[in-house]
Design a protein around this motif. Sequence first.
Motif: not given
Length: 294
Positions: A192-207
């Motif tokens: 996960p990149r900083g500032g994107l509010k994403l976790t280590g478990t991401m959907t395809f859209t989030e990736r």
Amino acid sequence: MAPAGFPASLPLCVCLLLASGFAQAGRLLVVPMDGSHLFTMQSVVEKLIHRGHKVVVVVPEVSWQLRKSLNFTMKMNSVSYTLKELSHCFKFFAHNQWKTEEVGMFSLLKNPGRGFFELLFSHCMDLFSDKKLVEYLKKRSFDAVFLDLFDVCSLTVAKYLSLPSVIFARDILFCHYLEEGAQCPSPPSYVPRGGLKLTGTMTFTERLRKHLAYKGEHGFCPYFFKTARKIASEVFQIPVTMNALFNPVSSWLFHRDFVLDFPRPIIPQMVLVGGINCHQGEPFSKVCCLSFST
């Protein structure tokens, strides 16, 4: 992997300099950044001084928190701005930054108060304009430079003096220069990149969103550090890239904990020192255990 031009054992030597009981007193040049960044380095510097190392700190004469200490030698360089101008630029930047929920490098670029960073970067030219100070640093024969990640001037100083450098930082997700300069794996689809509010478990859209943000950094970050690169190029009289400044770094100390952060690859030169800034608690009071018999 040791940077080109330095012996393979250099990172180990630098770590030993910062370790307890493994090295004789050495000479350390510290180039801190003002504000909260200073607090994260202060405890380390104080411990080094306590262990007998000779420390020289280079600071601009205009600052908020950088004060003279009796424990180390402080060298100050004049700057072209006043404390009032520094505070005004910071307040303007902070006011505009807090008005938006967006975080990360992109929000910094769109913030109308980003001139605050231009002001900070500009002090580097003032430092190298002080020929007497530069000659003093060249003659001191330091063993290493201890610096803050965000202050690009400290990277310029380390490269100019051809000294091994130790970076003290919160994370390695700062633009893309650090992970590329350190040759540290950072797969866009995994970390996960900083500032994107994403976790280590991401959907395809989030990736996909994170991958686009990673690519976007390659366009935005050079613009953000334009002033810093220009000053470094003037110092070395050749075009200088950010990767050229990050590549020679020998060791990274990250005040983070793998338990509290997402798992990601790190290289041997990266040392996690999470909790180093935590207040030292007092020992528990003695508890008297009573046994009851029936």
